[in-house]
Motif scaffolding. Sequence first.
Motif, PDB file in Angstrom:
ATOM      1  N   SER A   5      25.501  46.498  73.295  1.00 19.17           N
ATOM      2  CA  SER A   5      26.479  46.985  72.328  1.00 19.17           C
ATOM      3  C   SER A   5      27.305  45.858  71.733  1.00 19.17           C
ATOM      4  O   SER A   5      27.481  44.800  72.337  1.00 19.17           O
ATOM      5  CB  SER A   5      27.417  48.007  72.986  1.00 19.17           C
ATOM      6  OG  SER A   5      28.252  47.375  73.930  1.00 19.17           O
ATOM      7  N   TRP A  59      23.886  59.446  68.064  1.00 19.80           N
ATOM      8  CA  TRP A  59      25.244  59.580  68.579  1.00 19.80           C
ATOM      9  C   TRP A  59      25.194  59.391  70.089  1.00 19.80           C
ATOM     10  O   TRP A  59      24.562  60.170  70.795  1.00 19.80           O
ATOM     11  CB  TRP A  59      25.810  60.954  68.233  1.00 19.80           C
ATOM     12  CG  TRP A  59      27.179  61.228  68.772  1.00 19.80           C
ATOM     13  CD1 TRP A  59      27.511  62.055  69.796  1.00 19.80           C
ATOM     14  CD2 TRP A  59      28.399  60.661  68.300  1.00 19.80           C
ATOM     15  NE1 TRP A  59      28.864  62.054  70.003  1.00 19.80           N
ATOM     16  CE2 TRP A  59      29.445  61.199  69.100  1.00 19.80           C
ATOM     17  CE3 TRP A  59      28.727  59.759  67.286  1.00 19.80           C
ATOM     18  CZ2 TRP A  59      30.773  60.856  68.919  1.00 19.80           C
ATOM     19  CZ3 TRP A  59      30.045  59.414  67.105  1.00 19.80           C
ATOM     20  CH2 TRP A  59      31.056  59.961  67.914  1.00 19.80           C
ATOM     21  N   ALA A  95      31.561  61.794  63.248  1.00 17.87           N
ATOM     22  CA  ALA A  95      31.369  60.355  63.469  1.00 17.87           C
ATOM     23  C   ALA A  95      32.120  59.531  62.430  1.00 17.87           C
ATOM     24  O   ALA A  95      32.758  58.522  62.758  1.00 17.87           O
ATOM     25  CB  ALA A  95      29.878  60.021  63.437  1.00 17.87           C
ATOM     26  N   MET A  99      35.116  56.908  63.272  1.00 16.79           N
ATOM     27  CA  MET A  99      35.023  55.499  62.875  1.00 16.79           C
ATOM     28  C   MET A  99      36.202  55.106  62.000  1.00 16.79           C
ATOM     29  O   MET A  99      36.795  54.041  62.180  1.00 16.79           O
ATOM     30  CB  MET A  99      33.706  55.249  62.126  1.00 16.79           C
ATOM     31  CG  MET A  99      32.490  55.170  63.008  1.00 16.79           C
ATOM     32  SD  MET A  99      31.025  54.546  62.130  1.00 16.79           S
ATOM     33  CE  MET A  99      30.689  55.925  61.034  1.00 16.79           C
ATOM     34  N   ILE A 104      35.885  55.236  67.384  1.00 13.28           N
ATOM     35  CA  ILE A 104      34.539  54.710  67.613  1.00 13.28           C
ATOM     36  C   ILE A 104      34.406  53.398  66.857  1.00 13.28           C
ATOM     37  O   ILE A 104      34.567  53.361  65.637  1.00 13.28           O
ATOM     38  CB  ILE A 104      33.462  55.705  67.138  1.00 13.28           C
ATOM     39  CG1 ILE A 104      33.548  57.008  67.922  1.00 13.28           C
ATOM     40  CG2 ILE A 104      32.063  55.087  67.262  1.00 13.28           C
ATOM     41  CD1 ILE A 104      33.193  56.892  69.380  1.00 13.28           C
ATOM     42  N   ASP A 105      34.144  52.325  67.580  1.00  7.87           N
ATOM     43  CA  ASP A 105      34.057  51.016  66.923  1.00  7.87           C
ATOM     44  C   ASP A 105      32.967  50.134  67.509  1.00  7.87           C
ATOM     45  O   ASP A 105      33.025  48.908  67.439  1.00  7.87           O
ATOM     46  CB  ASP A 105      35.407  50.289  66.997  1.00  7.87           C
ATOM     47  CG  ASP A 105      35.856  50.007  68.421  1.00  7.87           C
ATOM     48  OD1 ASP A 105      35.142  50.413  69.365  1.00  7.87           O
ATOM     49  OD2 ASP A 105      36.914  49.383  68.597  1.00  7.87           O
ATOM     50  N   MET A 107      28.539  49.680  68.093  1.00  2.00           N
ATOM     51  CA  MET A 107      27.145  50.061  67.984  1.00  2.00           C
ATOM     52  C   MET A 107      26.411  49.560  69.218  1.00  2.00           C
ATOM     53  O   MET A 107      26.769  48.522  69.773  1.00  2.00           O
ATOM     54  CB  MET A 107      26.504  49.466  66.732  1.00  2.00           C
ATOM     55  CG  MET A 107      26.742  50.263  65.467  1.00  2.00           C
ATOM     56  SD  MET A 107      25.776  49.600  64.075  1.00  2.00           S
ATOM     57  CE  MET A 107      26.769  48.179  63.609  1.00  2.00           C
ATOM     58  N   SER A 137      22.991  53.290  68.205  1.00  2.40           N
ATOM     59  CA  SER A 137      23.924  54.403  68.329  1.00  2.40           C
ATOM     60  C   SER A 137      25.357  53.969  68.069  1.00  2.40           C
ATOM     61  O   SER A 137      25.729  52.816  68.291  1.00  2.40           O
ATOM     62  CB  SER A 137      23.859  54.999  69.746  1.00  2.40           C
ATOM     63  OG  SER A 137      22.651  55.663  69.975  1.00  2.40           O
ATOM     64  N   LEU A 138      26.134  54.929  67.611  1.00  6.03           N
ATOM     65  CA  LEU A 138      27.587  54.792  67.661  1.00  6.03           C
ATOM     66  C   LEU A 138      28.009  55.217  69.060  1.00  6.03           C
ATOM     67  O   LEU A 138      27.635  56.301  69.521  1.00  6.03           O
ATOM     68  CB  LEU A 138      28.253  55.682  66.616  1.00  6.03           C
ATOM     69  CG  LEU A 138      28.007  55.282  65.166  1.00  6.03           C
ATOM     70  CD1 LEU A 138      28.571  56.333  64.222  1.00  6.03           C
ATOM     71  CD2 LEU A 138      28.609  53.916  64.864  1.00  6.03           C
TER      72      LEU A 138
END
Length: 222
Positions: A5, A59, A95, A99, A104-105, A107, A137-138
């Motif tokens: 990630s 996701w 999503a 973001m 959510i930050d 990948m 994925s996020l």
Amino acid sequence: MEFKSLKFEAAEIDPDERTFEGYAAAYGNVDSDNDIIEMNAFAKSIKEGFPAKRIKVLWQHKTDTPIGLPVDMREDSKGLWVKSKISRTAKGDEAIELMRDGVIDRMSVGFSIPGGKSQIDGQGIRHIYEGKLFEYSLVTWPANDQAIITGVKTLKELREFSDNEGLSVKARNELLAELASITALLKGEPLKSTQPAGQPPLSSDEIKQLINSTLGDFALSL
């Protein structure tokens, strides 16, 4: 399946166009798993999988929750750069909002390593020369951070369990073995015995000291 990630910035999100971009994988540096992804590791996937739309945006690495597709993918000296289009679905809308809010930050890429396409050097570092990319994925947490959170939750339960003064010798030994497993997980070490053969089982206070010591290593308070 391998997972790696990276963090991306809010400036790389376009809610109106439903796109986001950033680096899904980094090249040339040793990561927390003691791996190095080498330059051009995903070249074959970009050439073959990307045009055929076989690479998906998911996701949280959930194969039953796709949220989009890559619209551009390329490699440079820094890593694998991607631009993605989020589908107009309930999860896709969620999503985008997460973001945009900075919740959510990250990948994370999901890939496999074909046989013979990695090698461990004399320092124990694994060099990955080719990865077959299935998805990125996020994600809320990197995989290793998620393991730590799970481990800390288990340690809390173990500490509560150790309050039981009526534990049998067998139960205490099982508790100690579980603690050793979680401690190894948190520290990224191979599992090893914490109690030599023939030694008496630890008392409740001794077990709690071990647990608190482990939690202290990660600057966590309960």
